[in-house]
Each structure stands twice: as C-alpha cells, then as structure tokens.
Design a protein around this motif. Sequence first.
Motif, PDB file in Angstrom:
ATOM      1  N   ARG A  82       0.831  -1.199   0.000  1.00 56.96           N
ATOM      2  CA  ARG A  82       0.000   0.000   0.000  1.00 56.96           C
ATOM      3  C   ARG A  82       0.872   1.258   0.000  1.00 56.96           C
ATOM      4  O   ARG A  82       1.936   1.283   0.616  1.00 56.96           O
ATOM      5  CB  ARG A  82      -0.924  -0.005   1.220  1.00 56.96           C
ATOM      6  CG  ARG A  82      -1.730  -1.282   1.382  1.00 56.96           C
ATOM      7  CD  ARG A  82      -2.599  -1.266   2.618  1.00 56.96           C
ATOM      8  NE  ARG A  82      -3.806  -0.456   2.419  1.00 56.96           N
ATOM      9  CZ  ARG A  82      -4.702  -0.232   3.356  1.00 56.96           C
ATOM     10  NH1 ARG A  82      -4.518  -0.714   4.584  1.00 56.96           N
ATOM     11  NH2 ARG A  82      -5.780   0.497   3.113  1.00 56.96           N
ATOM     12  N   ILE A  83       0.393   2.289  -0.701  1.00 60.68           N
ATOM     13  CA  ILE A  83       1.072   3.583  -0.783  1.00 60.68           C
ATOM     14  C   ILE A  83       0.065   4.657  -0.400  1.00 60.68           C
ATOM     15  O   ILE A  83      -1.023   4.742  -0.993  1.00 60.68           O
ATOM     16  CB  ILE A  83       1.598   3.868  -2.210  1.00 60.68           C
ATOM     17  CG1 ILE A  83       2.460   2.701  -2.717  1.00 60.68           C
ATOM     18  CG2 ILE A  83       2.396   5.173  -2.239  1.00 60.68           C
ATOM     19  CD1 ILE A  83       2.690   2.742  -4.220  1.00 60.68           C
ATOM     20  N   PHE A  84       0.415   5.478   0.585  1.00 54.61           N
ATOM     21  CA  PHE A  84      -0.471   6.550   1.042  1.00 54.61           C
ATOM     22  C   PHE A  84       0.240   7.891   0.879  1.00 54.61           C
ATOM     23  O   PHE A  84       1.413   8.030   1.223  1.00 54.61           O
ATOM     24  CB  PHE A  84      -0.853   6.358   2.513  1.00 54.61           C
ATOM     25  CG  PHE A  84      -1.613   5.094   2.793  1.00 54.61           C
ATOM     26  CD1 PHE A  84      -3.000   5.078   2.715  1.00 54.61           C
ATOM     27  CD2 PHE A  84      -0.952   3.933   3.135  1.00 54.61           C
ATOM     28  CE1 PHE A  84      -3.709   3.914   2.978  1.00 54.61           C
ATOM     29  CE2 PHE A  84      -1.648   2.764   3.403  1.00 54.61           C
ATOM     30  CZ  PHE A  84      -3.035   2.750   3.321  1.00 54.61           C
ATOM     31  N   LEU A  85      -0.487   8.880   0.380  1.00 52.28           N
ATOM     32  CA  LEU A  85       0.034  10.234   0.226  1.00 52.28           C
ATOM     33  C   LEU A  85      -0.933  11.213   0.875  1.00 52.28           C
ATOM     34  O   LEU A  85      -2.138  11.167   0.624  1.00 52.28           O
ATOM     35  CB  LEU A  85       0.212  10.580  -1.255  1.00 52.28           C
ATOM     36  CG  LEU A  85       0.778  11.970  -1.557  1.00 52.28           C
ATOM     37  CD1 LEU A  85       2.255  12.045  -1.182  1.00 52.28           C
ATOM     38  CD2 LEU A  85       0.597  12.309  -3.043  1.00 52.28           C
ATOM     39  N   ARG A  86      -0.394  12.089   1.720  1.00 50.71           N
ATOM     40  CA  ARG A  86      -1.240  13.111   2.364  1.00 50.71           C
ATOM     41  C   ARG A  86      -1.291  14.331   1.444  1.00 50.71           C
ATOM     42  O   ARG A  86      -0.265  14.907   1.094  1.00 50.71           O
ATOM     43  CB  ARG A  86      -0.663  13.489   3.727  1.00 50.71           C
ATOM     44  CG  ARG A  86      -1.459  14.573   4.453  1.00 50.71           C
ATOM     45  CD  ARG A  86      -1.154  14.588   5.932  1.00 50.71           C
ATOM     46  NE  ARG A  86      -1.717  13.412   6.591  1.00 50.71           N
ATOM     47  CZ  ARG A  86      -2.976  13.305   6.988  1.00 50.71           C
ATOM     48  NH1 ARG A  86      -3.824  14.320   6.812  1.00 50.71           N
ATOM     49  NH2 ARG A  86      -3.402  12.220   7.584  1.00 50.71           N
ATOM     50  N   VAL A  87      -2.493  14.694   1.032  1.00 53.19           N
ATOM     51  CA  VAL A  87      -2.682  15.812   0.110  1.00 53.19           C
ATOM     52  C   VAL A  87      -3.563  16.867   0.773  1.00 53.19           C
ATOM     53  O   VAL A  87      -4.342  16.574   1.688  1.00 53.19           O
ATOM     54  CB  VAL A  87      -3.324  15.345  -1.220  1.00 53.19           C
ATOM     55  CG1 VAL A  87      -2.434  14.319  -1.898  1.00 53.19           C
ATOM     56  CG2 VAL A  87      -4.719  14.778  -0.993  1.00 53.19           C
ATOM     57  N   HIS A  94      -5.845  15.395   3.846  1.00 53.73           N
ATOM     58  CA  HIS A  94      -6.317  14.033   4.067  1.00 53.73           C
ATOM     59  C   HIS A  94      -5.392  13.056   3.351  1.00 53.73           C
ATOM     60  O   HIS A  94      -4.676  13.425   2.425  1.00 53.73           O
ATOM     61  CB  HIS A  94      -7.759  13.859   3.594  1.00 53.73           C
ATOM     62  CG  HIS A  94      -7.937  14.082   2.114  1.00 53.73           C
ATOM     63  ND1 HIS A  94      -7.975  15.343   1.549  1.00 53.73           N
ATOM     64  CD2 HIS A  94      -8.086  13.205   1.091  1.00 53.73           C
ATOM     65  CE1 HIS A  94      -8.130  15.242   0.239  1.00 53.73           C
ATOM     66  NE2 HIS A  94      -8.190  13.955  -0.070  1.00 53.73           N
ATOM     67  N   GLU A  95      -5.424  11.809   3.789  1.00 59.16           N
ATOM     68  CA  GLU A  95      -4.545  10.787   3.242  1.00 59.16           C
ATOM     69  C   GLU A  95      -5.261  10.020   2.139  1.00 59.16           C
ATOM     70  O   GLU A  95      -6.412   9.612   2.296  1.00 59.16           O
ATOM     71  CB  GLU A  95      -4.109   9.830   4.355  1.00 59.16           C
ATOM     72  CG  GLU A  95      -2.856   9.049   4.037  1.00 59.16           C
ATOM     73  CD  GLU A  95      -2.339   8.273   5.238  1.00 59.16           C
ATOM     74  OE1 GLU A  95      -1.154   8.417   5.574  1.00 59.16           O
ATOM     75  OE2 GLU A  95      -3.134   7.524   5.835  1.00 59.16           O
ATOM     76  N   VAL A  96      -4.568   9.845   1.000  1.00 59.49           N
ATOM     77  CA  VAL A  96      -5.131   9.146  -0.156  1.00 59.49           C
ATOM     78  C   VAL A  96      -4.274   7.916  -0.434  1.00 59.49           C
ATOM     79  O   VAL A  96      -3.041   8.005  -0.467  1.00 59.49           O
ATOM     80  CB  VAL A  96      -5.160  10.059  -1.403  1.00 59.49           C
ATOM     81  CG1 VAL A  96      -5.682   9.293  -2.614  1.00 59.49           C
ATOM     82  CG2 VAL A  96      -6.007  11.292  -1.152  1.00 59.49           C
ATOM     83  N   GLU A  97      -4.922   6.780  -0.630  1.00 57.06           N
ATOM     84  CA  GLU A  97      -4.181   5.577  -1.005  1.00 57.06           C
ATOM     85  C   GLU A  97      -4.026   5.543  -2.520  1.00 57.06           C
ATOM     86  O   GLU A  97      -5.010   5.574  -3.269  1.00 57.06           O
ATOM     87  CB  GLU A  97      -4.895   4.314  -0.523  1.00 57.06           C
ATOM     88  CG  GLU A  97      -4.085   3.061  -0.827  1.00 57.06           C
ATOM     89  CD  GLU A  97      -4.657   1.793  -0.229  1.00 57.06           C
ATOM     90  OE1 GLU A  97      -4.083   0.715  -0.466  1.00 57.06           O
ATOM     91  OE2 GLU A  97      -5.679   1.886   0.491  1.00 57.06           O
ATOM     92  N   LEU A  98      -2.765   5.475  -2.989  1.00 56.37           N
ATOM     93  CA  LEU A  98      -2.479   5.515  -4.419  1.00 56.37           C
ATOM     94  C   LEU A  98      -2.492   4.135  -5.059  1.00 56.37           C
ATOM     95  O   LEU A  98      -2.499   4.020  -6.285  1.00 56.37           O
ATOM     96  CB  LEU A  98      -1.088   6.137  -4.668  1.00 56.37           C
ATOM     97  CG  LEU A  98      -0.738   7.446  -3.980  1.00 56.37           C
ATOM     98  CD1 LEU A  98       0.620   7.926  -4.452  1.00 56.37           C
ATOM     99  CD2 LEU A  98      -1.792   8.505  -4.230  1.00 56.37           C
TER     100      LEU A  98
END
Length: 342
Positions: A82-87, A94-98
């Motif tokens: 899993r890859i999460f990026l906070r945007v 909020h955190e989005v899973e890429l």
Amino acid sequence: MTQSAASSASSQPLLRVEGLVKHFPIRRGIIIQRQVGAVRAVDGVSFQVQPGETLGLVGESGCGKSTLGRTIVRLYKPTRGRIFLRVHENGAGHEVELTHLKGAELRRIRRHIQMVFQDPYASLNPRMSVGQIIAEPLLVHNIGTPREREERVKELLNLVGLRPSHIHRYPHEFSGGQRQRIGIARALALQPKFIVLDEPISALDVSIQAQVVNLLQELQQKFHLTYLFIAHDLSMVRHISDRTAVMYLGKIVELADRDELYQHPLHPYTQALLSAVPVPDPKKEREKQRQILEGDVPSPVNPPSGCRFRTRCPLAEAVCAEREPELREAAPGHWVACHVVA
C-alpha cells in the motif's frame, strides 16, 4: 536535519509505504505465454517520509531503487502493498491511497507527486520545444489559458536558472545540466509537494552535479518540498538527505538519521558500502579499513533464503539462512534488518 524537516518531525507523514512489492513476471512461450518466474525487484518495503524532509535511498545498481521510486509515483502498478500520500485539497489535508487508483483519479493525485528522471537525454521528447515540454503537465490537467501557461513556463525557466527567451528551443540545443534543469522545471509545473529524484545527477559532469544539488535544496526551502533522493553516491546523499535508507536486493536493510547512519552503521552491507567511500585526506585513506564483499549480488529471480545478504556477509550464521530478518529499531530512530547485530 533541515529546519523544515525538524519542525515537522512530529507531524503526520506526507508519504507512507507499507509492505510494497513489485515483481516483473518472466513468461515463456510464443502463442500461449505462461509465467515461469518473476524478477523480485522490490520485495516488501515499508517506510515513511515527513513533510519537508529529504529521504536518501542508496544501494548497488540493480537493488531496486529506481523501481521503488517509479512504483511510488505509480508509473508501475504495485504487485502488493500500500502507498499513502497526504494531500491538501479544498483547504483540508487528508490521506489518499495511491495503490489502486486509475484513470482520472490517479491523474488528479499526480498533481501532488512528481518525478525527475536519471537521464536528461532520454527523459525529454526531442520533437517538443522546451516550452511544450514544461507546459505539458499544465495542458494535461487543463490549467490556465495558453497565455497563462506560457507565462508559467517562463517563470519556471527563470526559477531553475535558464533564460525565459529559450522557450522555443529544443532539448538537443542544451547541455546535460541544462536538460536536467528543464526536467526539474517540468516536475515543478503543477506545484507538487513530493518529488522522487531518481539519480538526478549521476549522468552529469562532476562540475555540474553540485549546481543541480544546490538548486534542488534552494527549491526545497522556497516551496517546502519533500524529496525521495535516489542515488549511489554516498557522499552526495549525506550532503542532501535528512535520513538515509540502504537497500539491498529489493529490501531496505538499514534506515537512520543521516549522521547516525554514517557514523554508526550497524548492518554489514552498510559498513561495506561506507568503507568504499573515498576520504580526501591521503593519510586517512591509507589507514582506512576496506571491507571487500566476496561474490556477486544474487539474482532477484531466485534470491537466497532467509537474509538476502547472507551469501556475501562475513558475519552470517545458521539462523540467517533459516529466517528472514525483520526491520527492527535497534536504537531510537535507527532501524536495521539483521539477526547478528545486537
């Protein structure tokens, strides 16, 4: 650690990677192709990057550094993990899973995460002018009018130390260092917060490398950027990074604060890498103990059981072949994957 990284050390991570795996299938057959194996380029990598931080990623050629970077920005689809990026959108973070994003959703998130490639000669389209290359992300995301895009391109060229009047020139009219600056300008066009730098200076002359690194640091401070800096030049990584991760055959074997890692390396592979770094003082260079690794790097198609470094490790024990070491915190903020290290 830079001021921005220090101030955000206790905040939520900008990037979070959990158990990331990227395997490339090996297929045989002409008409009916069947998978007979896989290249295990990245095989269970986990780490976090804080806002404003530069995380250096080092290791031998073929260890999976570039594949990891390309998988994070979703140029490659992850096999697992899993890859999460906070945007920050609409005034809120909020955190989005890429990991499983596709199409328009992935394109929207790409505004927040960009990449600078290793080869400035291959990463720029020779049929497009510099203005077209830098404006392409703006065009894809339908940002601005043609006039506004042209002004933005000129602003970016000036920002990276190139003349705005060169907007109509083509990549072959620039030197390697200038081309890399164009690549950096393209990456900045959408005002991202996270940039993967895939060996951005390895193809440049030594005299130009320092200029590009200084530019990257200036841009980081000005726009509060966060970097994943991939390289094999250990001295340059020490200069630019806040923390450093060491990768071997698809795995992170050590992760620590920059100075802690260079002064107190724990993993035998890290110790061997650092022993090969030249010392400017001839006397100290002669007195330095070199650690020569025996044998070749195993194939990522069929890596060794247990610890992947055990076939070349001078400290290997029976347990190293039986069980894979977990990345554990041996000291505050200092993580290592080794059975032997206390």
